[in-house]
Enzyme design. Structure first.
Site, PDB file in Angstrom:
ATOM      1  N   GLY A 290      -7.487  -4.066   0.373  1.00  0.00           N
ATOM      2  CA  GLY A 290      -8.707  -4.191  -0.416  1.00  0.00           C
ATOM      3  C   GLY A 290      -8.756  -5.482  -1.213  1.00  0.00           C
TER       4      GLY A 290
ATOM      5  N   GLY B 140     -31.602 -29.489  20.978  1.00  0.00           N
ATOM      6  CA  GLY B 140     -31.803 -28.321  20.115  1.00  0.00           C
ATOM      7  C   GLY B 140     -31.270 -28.567  18.715  1.00  0.00           C
ATOM      8  N   ALA B 141     -30.245 -29.415  18.627  1.00  0.00           N
ATOM      9  CA  ALA B 141     -29.648 -29.672  17.314  1.00  0.00           C
ATOM     10  C   ALA B 141     -30.655 -30.362  16.387  1.00  0.00           C
ATOM     11  CB  ALA B 141     -28.389 -30.508  17.470  1.00  0.00           C
TER      12      ALA B 141
HETATM   13  C1  HXC Z   1       1.978   0.384  -4.714  1.00  0.00           C
HETATM   14  C2  HXC Z   1       2.908  -1.675  -4.439  1.00  0.00           C
HETATM   15  C3  HXC Z   1       1.998  -1.977  -3.405  1.00  0.00           C
HETATM   16  C4  HXC Z   1       1.034  -0.998  -3.065  1.00  0.00           C
HETATM   17  C5  HXC Z   1       3.244  -3.692  -3.730  1.00  0.00           C
HETATM   18  N1  HXC Z   1       3.654  -2.763  -4.586  1.00  0.00           N
HETATM   19  N2  HXC Z   1       2.216  -3.246  -2.982  1.00  0.00           N
HETATM   20  N3  HXC Z   1       2.893  -0.504  -5.085  1.00  0.00           N
HETATM   21  N4  HXC Z   1       1.052   0.171  -3.756  1.00  0.00           N
HETATM   22  N5  HXC Z   1       0.084  -1.234  -2.169  1.00  0.00           N
HETATM   23  C6  HXC Z   1       4.712  -2.894  -5.567  1.00  0.00           C
HETATM   24  C7  HXC Z   1       6.095  -3.010  -4.944  1.00  0.00           C
HETATM   25  O1  HXC Z   1       6.611  -1.735  -4.676  1.00  0.00           O
HETATM   26  C8  HXC Z   1       6.855  -3.728  -6.042  1.00  0.00           C
HETATM   27  O2  HXC Z   1       7.185  -2.808  -7.039  1.00  0.00           O
HETATM   28  C9  HXC Z   1       5.816  -4.654  -6.645  1.00  0.00           C
HETATM   29  O3  HXC Z   1       4.552  -4.098  -6.262  1.00  0.00           O
HETATM   30  C10 HXC Z   1       5.893  -6.056  -6.093  1.00  0.00           C
HETATM   31  O4  HXC Z   1       5.909  -5.997  -4.677  1.00  0.00           O
HETATM   32  P1  HXC Z   1       6.977  -6.749  -3.776  1.00  0.00           P
HETATM   33  O5  HXC Z   1       6.888  -6.180  -2.407  1.00  0.00           O
HETATM   34  O6  HXC Z   1       8.309  -6.733  -4.458  1.00  0.00           O
HETATM   35  O7  HXC Z   1       6.428  -8.254  -3.846  1.00  0.00           O
HETATM   36  P2  HXC Z   1       6.343  -9.322  -2.665  1.00  0.00           P
HETATM   37  O8  HXC Z   1       7.642  -9.404  -1.951  1.00  0.00           O
HETATM   38  O9  HXC Z   1       5.836 -10.559  -3.316  1.00  0.00           O
HETATM   39  O10 HXC Z   1       5.262  -8.783  -1.633  1.00  0.00           O
HETATM   40  C11 HXC Z   1       3.951  -8.572  -2.057  1.00  0.00           C
HETATM   41  C12 HXC Z   1       3.147  -7.860  -0.919  1.00  0.00           C
HETATM   42  C13 HXC Z   1       3.927  -6.588  -0.465  1.00  0.00           C
HETATM   43  C14 HXC Z   1       2.998  -8.832   0.242  1.00  0.00           C
HETATM   44  C15 HXC Z   1       1.772  -7.570  -1.493  1.00  0.00           C
HETATM   45  O11 HXC Z   1       4.285  -5.848  -1.628  1.00  0.00           O
HETATM   46  C16 HXC Z   1       3.113  -5.713   0.437  1.00  0.00           C
HETATM   47  O12 HXC Z   1       2.990  -5.971   1.636  1.00  0.00           O
HETATM   48  N6  HXC Z   1       2.560  -4.615  -0.126  1.00  0.00           N
HETATM   49  C17 HXC Z   1       1.830  -3.646   0.659  1.00  0.00           C
HETATM   50  C18 HXC Z   1       0.497  -4.184   1.034  1.00  0.00           C
HETATM   51  C19 HXC Z   1      -0.381  -3.129   1.638  1.00  0.00           C
HETATM   52  O13 HXC Z   1      -0.202  -2.738   2.802  1.00  0.00           O
HETATM   53  N7  HXC Z   1      -1.277  -2.544   0.816  1.00  0.00           N
HETATM   54  C20 HXC Z   1      -2.161  -1.446   1.140  1.00  0.00           C
HETATM   55  C21 HXC Z   1      -3.383  -2.045   1.754  1.00  0.00           C
HETATM   56  S1  HXC Z   1      -4.533  -0.844   2.158  1.00  0.00           S
HETATM   57  P3  HXC Z   1       8.574  -2.900  -7.801  1.00  0.00           P
HETATM   58  O14 HXC Z   1       8.504  -1.794  -8.793  1.00  0.00           O
HETATM   59  O15 HXC Z   1       9.635  -2.747  -6.790  1.00  0.00           O
HETATM   60  O16 HXC Z   1       8.580  -4.262  -8.423  1.00  0.00           O
HETATM   61  C22 HXC Z   1      -5.839  -1.134   1.162  1.00  0.00           C
HETATM   62  C23 HXC Z   1      -7.043  -0.305   1.502  1.00  0.00           C
HETATM   63  C24 HXC Z   1      -8.339  -0.808   0.897  1.00  0.00           C
HETATM   64  O17 HXC Z   1      -5.821  -1.913   0.282  1.00  0.00           O
HETATM   65  C25 HXC Z   1      -9.460  -0.745   1.866  1.00  0.00           C
HETATM   66  C26 HXC Z   1      -9.489  -1.911   2.813  1.00  0.00           C
HETATM   67  C27 HXC Z   1     -10.728  -2.019   3.619  1.00  0.00           C
END
Ligand code: HXC
Length: 510
Positions: free
Chosen positions: A172, A406-407
């Protein structure tokens, strides 16, 4: 509770909100070269103008042990403030708190400022640094994001919406920005992807780095998802401030006038010889743009993507304008899929927010090739035709050299509603270049006949006079006078009042 205790409690909670995820995580953020959410907001807005809202909101989740992890503000800083004295609404995700992720509660904070922004007619600037939907909250966080998407769409074309991408953004946290008007990314610290490298590896077995998949340059130069590139957080905030200086607060306002230092009748002798006589020689269209606009200042949008098309904002005699220009220095200024889509979206932004459109034309046609045809150039090129035709703002066009096929029609010609059409004496307005035309018209000519036929064709069409005889060009101008001519035309069109037929909406070929 004694009065002082009440004050102390407020101070304590407020301090806790300001500390976000704690000093260690703040240090980590700084070590990565990034500012915290609050630091960004303060750098973005005029000093002392930020008013924070919902500082003490907390998430209401009881799953996965979250009931024990509550931080006032819940990883989202929201409120309002000023840029150059004008009201702006902001939200900034705090990566130090649960990775800046979207909870139901902090989605409600964003929704609140978005609703206020629509009521007050002021822009919304989102500073994104988030892992997307907070996984622990399941459908609640999806619902929160959807509430934001819905408002992004309802606000589109009513108030400007700007997105800074200032960290790793997923899900999101990229879809909401995708619905906004302009996306700015920061080199080496910001990323955008729907699914990250790990998921891609599992599903398609492709190996790709974070940078190649969704880095700032990837989206600025290759995908075209982003519009602006900053080297760090500080510069990012300055760029957003500069962008906002051109934009009106809402669709009922004109873009803000700024008293010019520049003379409207300033001429530039260098322009007389800038466009080469030889139609095959390139030149830099940006030199014409920077020569004629106020203080030579051009705020270019998407400078790294589809470089055969230039788009951006500038001022002419104090009034902001949107500039759309072919760039003969890149791919000869051809129209292709990317340049058509780039310009079409910009034209629609300008039309929605009352920017007169200045179109500079030097285009040899659409780029030929199977890649373009199979990629849907018919549909994508039509977007630009649609956007220019649909735009009701003042439209002023200048053909500097080629306007072929056309451009010619597409690039804001008289026939699709331009108000004033200029041409330089070097303009060539024809179905195609002389060589190509003679090849088709006279297939069996010997060399001598060919040379004479080309000369004939050039005499007849490779000039602006035929179009001027028909009134398709209002005036052939000396290049040195470009600035004054554009300013006079703008002045003449200032009170333009023209509307499209009433309908729910048109059906742009998406
Ligand atoms: C809960 C999350 C989280 C999530 C990260 N964290 N993403 N907690 N929900 N979606 C937390 C981690 O557990 C971690 O907590 C802290 O945030 C920092 O994350 P890291 O992974 O340590 O940081 P980094 O290595 O910099 O990586 C960042 C990241 C990765 C690339 C964003 O965290 C990631 O891939 N997250 C998941 C992304 C994702 O798939 N999100 C859902 C999308 S679905 P701690 O406590 O350990 O520090 C969505 C639906 C909406 O959004 C609708 C779309 C149309």
């Amino acid at each position: 509770m004694a009065l002082q205790d009440k004050f102390d409690k407020l101070e304590k909670q407020s301090k806790a909100a300001e500390m976000g995820g704690g000093q260690d995580r703040i240090d980590k953020q700084h070590l990565a070269g990034k500012k915290t959410a609050r630091e960004r907001v303060l750098a973005l807005l005029d000093p002392g103008s930020f008013v924070e809202m919902d500082k003490l909101v907390m998430h209401q989740n009881h799953d996965f042990g979250m009931e024990d992890k509550k931080i006032p503000g819940d990883g989202m800083v929201t409120g309002y403030g000023k840029i150059e004295g004008r009201l702006m609404y902001v939200f900034a995700q705090d990566f130090t708190v649960f990775g800046g992720t979207m909870s139901r509660s902090n989605a409600d904070k964003v929704v609140k400022v978005m609703d206020l922004a629509m009521k007050m007619g002021a822009p919304v600037i989102g500073l994104n640094d988030s892992g997307g939907a907070r996984i622990q909250e399941g459908v609640q966080s999806l619902a929160g994001y959807a509430d934001i998407f819905f408002r992004n769409v309802r606000s589109s074309g009513v108030i400007p919406q700007i997105s800074g991408i200032l960290g790793p953004c997923a899900g999101g946290a990229v879809y909401s920005p995708a619905l906004t008007d302009f996306i700015l990314m920061v080199e080496e610290s910001s990323y955008m992807f729907v699914t990250g490298p790990d998921v891609i590896k599992t599903v398609t077995h492709e190996e790709v780095t974070k940078e190649d998949l969704g880095g700032a340059m990837t989206h600025n130069a290759r995908s075209g998802v982003a519009h602006l590139l900053a080297t760090n957080d500080e510069q990012a905030m300055m760029m957003i401030r500069e962008l906002m200086s051109y934009l009106p607060s809402n669709n009922l306002e004109d873009p803000p006038y700024r008293a010019p230092h520049d003379q409207p009748n300033r001429t530039d002798e260098a322009l007389q010889t800038l466009v080469p006589d030889d139609p095959n020689k390139p030149y830099d269209m940006k030199e014409i743009i920077t020569s004629v606009v106020d203080d030579h200042t051009f705020f270019e949008i998407q400078p790294f993507f589809a470089k055969n098309m230039i788009i951006g904002f500038a001022r002419l005699n104090g009034y902001p304008v949107g500039i759309v220009a072919n760039q003969p220095a890149h791919l000869a200024g051809c129209l292709d899929i990317n340049s058509s889509v780039k310009a079409a979206r910009f034209v629609r932004f300008c039309d929605a927010f009352n920017f007169p459109l200045i179109t500079l034309v030097d285009v040899p046609g659409f780029l030929p090739g199977t890649g373009q045809e199979l990629g849907g150039i018919i549909k994508h090129g039509a977007k630009l035709l649609y956007a220019f035709s649909e735009a009701t703002v003042p439209k002023i066009t200048l053909i500097t050299r080629k306007a072929y096929g056309g451009a010619y029609d597409v690039m804001s010609s008289k026939h699709i509603g331009a108000d004033i059409n200029f041409a330089y004496p070097t303009a060539e307005i024809a179905v195609m270049g002389s060589d190509g035309a003679v090849n088709i018209l006279y297939r069996n000519l010997d060399d001598e006949g060919r040379i004479s036929a080309i000369a004939d064709y050039k005499e007849r069409f490779a000039n602006p006079f035929s179009a001027a005889e028909l009134g398709y060009i209002d005036e052939i101008i000396f290049p040195k006078d470009t600035r004054l001519k554009l300013i006079q035309a703008l002045d003449m069109t200032r009170n333009k009042s023209y509307t499209n037929p009433k309908r729910k909406h048109g059906n742009i070929p998406l």
